[in-house]
Design a protein around this motif. Structure first.
Motif, short mmCIF file in Angstrom:
data_model
loop_
_atom_site.label_atom_id
_atom_site.label_comp_id
_atom_site.label_asym_id
_atom_site.label_seq_id
_atom_site.Cartn_x
_atom_site.Cartn_y
_atom_site.Cartn_z
N GLN A 108 55.25 39.91 35.30
CA GLN A 108 56.19 41.02 35.51
C GLN A 108 57.18 41.09 34.36
N TYR A 125 50.76 44.37 29.41
CA TYR A 125 51.79 44.25 30.44
C TYR A 125 52.97 45.11 30.03
N GLY A 149 56.06 35.06 35.26
CA GLY A 149 54.61 34.94 35.35
C GLY A 149 53.93 34.60 34.04
N GLN A 185 51.45 36.32 38.68
CA GLN A 185 51.45 37.73 38.30
C GLN A 185 52.54 37.99 37.27
#
Length: 126
Positions: A3, A115, A26, A1
């Motif tokens: 971040q 992101y 990640g 994931q």
């Protein structure tokens, strides 16, 4: 994931300096450009600047050119935003962002990034 975590914000007087950090996890940071944006109360999120994968080129908004500098340390998976000669109009929440796919093109629109960090508050006031 993936971040992204920003840090380093705070209260500073006009003319002062702050260094923001964007710590990434990640992702293999050296495969991605990273951009910084900011959002002041009641305003749209705006592009501040970005840095290429290699760090070989940086791109800045006119409003911060000559005062802000973006750098990266891929060994630490961290990108920095050095802010000097701060003005009250620099007050905003600052965000770092990365695209979904590996790219070496810095774009100024928020739609180019998938992101985002949670943001860090920068307040410039006497």
């Amino acid at each position: 994931q993936v971040q992204l975590v920003e840090s380093g914000g705070g209260l500073v007087q006009p003319g002062g300096s702050l260094r923001l950090s964007c710590a990434a996890s990640g992702i293999t940071l050296d495969s991605y450009i990273i951009a910084w944006f900011r959002q002041a109360p009641g305003k749209e999120r705006e592009f501040v600047g970005g840095i290429s994968r290699s760090g070989g080129y940086t791109y800045y908004a006119d409003s911060v050119k000559g005062r802000f500098t973006i750098s990266r340390d891929d060994a630490k998976s961290t990108v920095y935003l050095q802010m000097n000669s701060l003005k009250p109009e620099d007050t905003a929440v600052y965000y770092c962002a990365a695209p979904l796919y590996s790219s070496d093109v810095v774009v100024a629109g928020t739609s180019g990034y998938d992101y985002w960090g949670q943001g860090t508050q920068v307040t410039v006031s006497s």
